[in-house]
Design a protein around this motif. Structure first.
Motif, PDB file in Angstrom:
ATOM      1  N   GLN A  23       0.833  -1.209   0.000  1.00  0.00           N
ATOM      2  CA  GLN A  23       0.000   0.000   0.000  1.00  0.00           C
ATOM      3  C   GLN A  23       0.870   1.262   0.000  1.00  0.00           C
ATOM      4  O   GLN A  23       0.574   2.222  -0.721  1.00  0.00           O
ATOM      5  CB  GLN A  23      -0.940   0.024   1.203  1.00  0.00           C
ATOM      6  CG  GLN A  23      -1.914   1.202   1.116  1.00  0.00           C
ATOM      7  CD  GLN A  23      -2.720   1.423   2.376  1.00  0.00           C
ATOM      8  OE1 GLN A  23      -2.538   0.763   3.382  1.00  0.00           O
ATOM      9  NE2 GLN A  23      -3.624   2.384   2.295  1.00  0.00           N
ATOM     10  N   TYR A  24       1.927   1.253   0.781  1.00  0.00           N
ATOM     11  CA  TYR A  24       2.821   2.417   0.829  1.00  0.00           C
ATOM     12  C   TYR A  24       3.370   2.722  -0.563  1.00  0.00           C
ATOM     13  O   TYR A  24       3.348   3.858  -1.040  1.00  0.00           O
ATOM     14  CB  TYR A  24       3.972   2.163   1.804  1.00  0.00           C
ATOM     15  CG  TYR A  24       4.876   3.362   1.996  1.00  0.00           C
ATOM     16  CD1 TYR A  24       4.638   4.269   3.015  1.00  0.00           C
ATOM     17  CD2 TYR A  24       5.955   3.592   1.137  1.00  0.00           C
ATOM     18  CE1 TYR A  24       5.447   5.377   3.187  1.00  0.00           C
ATOM     19  CE2 TYR A  24       6.768   4.693   1.297  1.00  0.00           C
ATOM     20  CZ  TYR A  24       6.514   5.586   2.320  1.00  0.00           C
ATOM     21  OH  TYR A  24       7.314   6.687   2.472  1.00  0.00           O
ATOM     22  N   ASN A  27       0.601   3.939  -3.060  1.00  0.00           N
ATOM     23  CA  ASN A  27       0.215   5.298  -2.757  1.00  0.00           C
ATOM     24  C   ASN A  27       1.246   6.312  -3.277  1.00  0.00           C
ATOM     25  O   ASN A  27       0.901   7.345  -3.861  1.00  0.00           O
ATOM     26  CB  ASN A  27       0.060   5.407  -1.239  1.00  0.00           C
ATOM     27  CG  ASN A  27      -0.809   6.561  -0.829  1.00  0.00           C
ATOM     28  OD1 ASN A  27      -1.537   7.115  -1.654  1.00  0.00           O
ATOM     29  ND2 ASN A  27      -0.735   6.935   0.431  1.00  0.00           N
ATOM     30  N   HIS A  28       2.535   6.004  -3.100  1.00  0.00           N
ATOM     31  CA  HIS A  28       3.580   6.931  -3.525  1.00  0.00           C
ATOM     32  C   HIS A  28       3.832   6.858  -5.029  1.00  0.00           C
ATOM     33  O   HIS A  28       4.165   7.868  -5.657  1.00  0.00           O
ATOM     34  CB  HIS A  28       4.868   6.671  -2.737  1.00  0.00           C
ATOM     35  CG  HIS A  28       4.770   7.178  -1.334  1.00  0.00           C
ATOM     36  ND1 HIS A  28       4.045   6.520  -0.362  1.00  0.00           N
ATOM     37  CD2 HIS A  28       5.251   8.301  -0.745  1.00  0.00           C
ATOM     38  CE1 HIS A  28       4.102   7.214   0.764  1.00  0.00           C
ATOM     39  NE2 HIS A  28       4.826   8.294   0.569  1.00  0.00           N
ATOM     40  N   LYS A  30       1.595   6.269  -7.294  1.00  0.00           N
ATOM     41  CA  LYS A  30       0.487   7.025  -7.889  1.00  0.00           C
ATOM     42  C   LYS A  30       0.851   8.503  -7.975  1.00  0.00           C
ATOM     43  O   LYS A  30       0.701   9.130  -9.026  1.00  0.00           O
ATOM     44  CB  LYS A  30      -0.766   6.815  -7.041  1.00  0.00           C
ATOM     45  CG  LYS A  30      -1.937   7.696  -7.404  1.00  0.00           C
ATOM     46  CD  LYS A  30      -2.977   7.646  -6.294  1.00  0.00           C
ATOM     47  CE  LYS A  30      -2.436   8.294  -5.019  1.00  0.00           C
ATOM     48  NZ  LYS A  30      -3.272   8.036  -3.832  1.00  0.00           N
ATOM     49  N   ASP A  31       1.363   9.053  -6.884  1.00  0.00           N
ATOM     50  CA  ASP A  31       1.731  10.470  -6.858  1.00  0.00           C
ATOM     51  C   ASP A  31       2.866  10.778  -7.839  1.00  0.00           C
ATOM     52  O   ASP A  31       3.003  11.902  -8.309  1.00  0.00           O
ATOM     53  CB  ASP A  31       2.171  10.891  -5.449  1.00  0.00           C
ATOM     54  CG  ASP A  31       1.015  10.838  -4.465  1.00  0.00           C
ATOM     55  OD1 ASP A  31      -0.147  10.893  -4.918  1.00  0.00           O
ATOM     56  OD2 ASP A  31       1.275  10.737  -3.257  1.00  0.00           O
TER      57      ASP A  31
ATOM     58  N   GLY B  15      -3.486   2.595  -3.633  1.00  0.00           N
ATOM     59  CA  GLY B  15      -3.057   2.778  -2.251  1.00  0.00           C
ATOM     60  C   GLY B  15      -4.082   3.504  -1.391  1.00  0.00           C
ATOM     61  O   GLY B  15      -3.762   3.965  -0.304  1.00  0.00           O
ATOM     62  N   ASN B  16      -5.336   3.606  -1.876  1.00  0.00           N
ATOM     63  CA  ASN B  16      -6.361   4.289  -1.077  1.00  0.00           C
ATOM     64  C   ASN B  16      -6.766   3.479   0.149  1.00  0.00           C
ATOM     65  O   ASN B  16      -7.136   4.047   1.171  1.00  0.00           O
ATOM     66  CB  ASN B  16      -7.630   4.557  -1.915  1.00  0.00           C
ATOM     67  CG  ASN B  16      -7.438   5.592  -2.983  1.00  0.00           C
ATOM     68  OD1 ASN B  16      -7.897   5.438  -4.103  1.00  0.00           O
ATOM     69  ND2 ASN B  16      -6.724   6.661  -2.658  1.00  0.00           N
TER      70      ASN B  16
END
Lengths: 241, 241
Positions: A23-24, A27-28, A30-31, B15-16
């Motif tokens: 998940q970490y 999430n990163h 994606k950014d 990652g939501n």
């Protein structure tokens, strides 16, 4: 840029721990505008790990791998990745990694013993320092132009290495930005009948959680400013409903 | 019995949310003696989901799937699984599921609208009731003898359905039992040099976490009693070191 996130560890397949690393990373990434197409978890099993890496080679730009960089027999990640990339013939002891390891063990008045293997890398590898533990990470490039990024399993080592060592090597052609909104409507079915979910950019998707329904608005753009404009359009579209 | 755990949802790849469903399933399947070989996460994308299901078909005894059973356009799990199993020609409206849905919506003074599709199943499907939400689950059997077990994404719906509906349909020829022990040694390298990690049953594996190093002792046996004896042997072996 297309990516696979791969966690390695029998402890995950047995349900002993939650895989928070994936998940970490998701999430990163994606950014950073890197699209995660899939996540996979396999155990500490050479054959199955090799199968996954061979399938991924040439298909993804990046394969982010966490776990299996320890010094014990069942830590197989580097060995298998080196084999799949065909880099076995250029393995060498990396002096700077060895020095960091020796330093680490000297401070504890211990002999380095089995950990020496953690300082061995292919000559062409980009080595990623790990000030939080004994396992350095690395980036290996295959002949099919896939970059395999090997990161340690313990989350505080992994996140530190990703933030400080990995990010600067990643390329991306656009950014992805998304905002989520909790809605007053309680259930997915209710929202779907009230909200216009069509459209490519931004995309608007509902998903149900135990705490009610969430709307995710996602924009793909060349920079933050363009992304914010696209998101604004999406939010306006929602408000008109 | 070999299993794949598959979560479906773009929200996980972005990652939501953390995928807690997979860990729950892994943990419970282990206790039931079902070996989880792999975990995969894909987004709400028909083509990619279909690829994963086609590859899994005939390879695993069970494929546990969570997510994508909602009523909206991007909920594609059932449609794709039905297609892969070749059951498209026997779809029908399941009266009992429809009644439960109508009941649900009547209580809210709502029309059933798009949710009707949640009551459509192949004739041969085993339907799994969902008293916690609108999406019933189901078990579909493919021609290659793989059972695809479709479960809703919201964790409180999924766990309730697994415990009350799914378990009774699962077969297993042995049980797997494992105990974990936090060790006094702080790091994996230290433990590995002090502990005998060889042996098949029980297996003894160390893994590093942010809170130090854990030893996992795992036994495979025909019943609880035999498993406990095997675990005892493993613990004795550790104590001799």
């Amino acid at each position: 840029m297309q990516a696979l996130i791969l966690s390695i560890g029998t402890e995950i397949l047995l349900g002993n721990i939650t895989d928070t690393n994936s998940q970490y990373l998701a999430n990163h990434l994606k950014d950073l505008g890197i699209d995660v197409y899939k996540m996979i978890t396999v155990g500490d099993n050479k054959k199955r790990l090799k199968n996954v890496l061979e399938e991924a080679d040439g298909k993804y730009d990046y394969v982010f791998m966490t776990g299996g960089l320890g010094p014990t027999e069942d830590d197989i990640t580097k060995e298998v990745a080196v084999e799949v990339c065909g880099l076995d013939n250029e393995l060498e002891l990396d002096k700077s990694s060895l020095e960091m390891l020796e330093d680490y063990f000297n401070k504890k008045n211990k002999a380095i013993s089995i950990n020496k293997k953690q300082a061995i890398f292919p000559k062409s590898a980009t080595i990623l320092k790990n000030p939080k533990g004994t396992a350095p990470g690395c980036i290996l490039k295959s002949k099919n132009n896939t970059k395999f990024i090997l990161l340690p399993g313990p989350p505080h080592e992994m996140t530190h290495m990703f933030d400080n060592e990995v990010k600067k090597y990643l390329e991306s052609s656009y950014i992805i930005k998304s905002v989520t909104a909790k809605t007053a409507f309680l259930r997915e079915w209710d929202m779907a009948s009230r909200v216009d979910l069509t459209g490519d950019n931004p995309t608007i998707s509902p998903y149900a959680t135990d705490n009610g329904c969430i709307l995710r608005i996602t924009a793909k753009a060349k920079d933050e400013k363009e992304a914010d404009e696209i998101l604004k359009k999406g939010i306006k579209r929602l408000k008109n409903h």
